[in-house]
Design an enzyme around this catalytic site. Sequence first.
Site, PDB file in Angstrom:
ATOM      1  N   HIS A  18       0.851  -1.188   0.000  1.00 39.53           N
ATOM      2  CA  HIS A  18       0.000   0.000   0.000  1.00 39.53           C
ATOM      3  C   HIS A  18       0.884   1.234   0.000  1.00 39.53           C
ATOM      4  CE1 HIS A  18      -3.584   2.304   0.431  1.00 39.53           C
ATOM      5  NE2 HIS A  18      -3.114   2.909   1.515  1.00 39.53           N
ATOM      6  N   HIS A  30      -3.569   8.931   1.039  1.00 41.55           N
ATOM      7  CA  HIS A  30      -3.535   7.717   0.232  1.00 41.55           C
ATOM      8  C   HIS A  30      -4.879   7.452  -0.424  1.00 41.55           C
ATOM      9  CE1 HIS A  30      -5.453   5.083   3.476  1.00 41.55           C
ATOM     10  NE2 HIS A  30      -5.249   6.242   4.076  1.00 41.55           N
ATOM     11  N   CYS A 107      -3.310   2.441  -5.499  1.00 40.94           N
ATOM     12  CA  CYS A 107      -2.635   3.417  -4.649  1.00 40.94           C
ATOM     13  C   CYS A 107      -1.228   3.778  -5.137  1.00 40.94           C
ATOM     14  CB  CYS A 107      -2.590   2.932  -3.207  1.00 40.94           C
ATOM     15  SG  CYS A 107      -1.822   1.310  -3.018  1.00 40.94           S
TER      16      CYS A 107
END
Length: 127
Positions: A18, A30, A107
């Site tokens: 991530h 994010h 992401c």
Amino acid sequence: LNGFRRTPRPLIRAEYQHWAVYVGEGHVIHLAPPCDLMVALSFYFFLYNVRATVKKGKLYVVVGNNDYRINNILDEKYEPRPIQEIVQDAHGLLGKELPYSVLTRHCEHFVTELRYGKPQSCQVQLR
């Protein structure tokens, strides 16, 4: 401290990382998918209509128990945009819902587009 952070997360017998933009004072911005199950479904069934929300949170909350590190590896390939512009643009996207796909728009794409102006994903290319 400025840069990009990524943390490993389990994903049905696989692991993905991530990514988030560090924006100062212990916060990151994010692209957060609705849940890890939706991430898995978008990967395995190639659903491209999943939406994700741009969120801001404390680094230690977003990272949880996972390891993290600065990852600016594409600095060797592309020139980073000015930090102030990256942070300003990231804040400007807060609360927006964006299309999400593990293969084409996740992401890491979000972070690399902010940093370099080009959405890229090394982890998708490596798999």
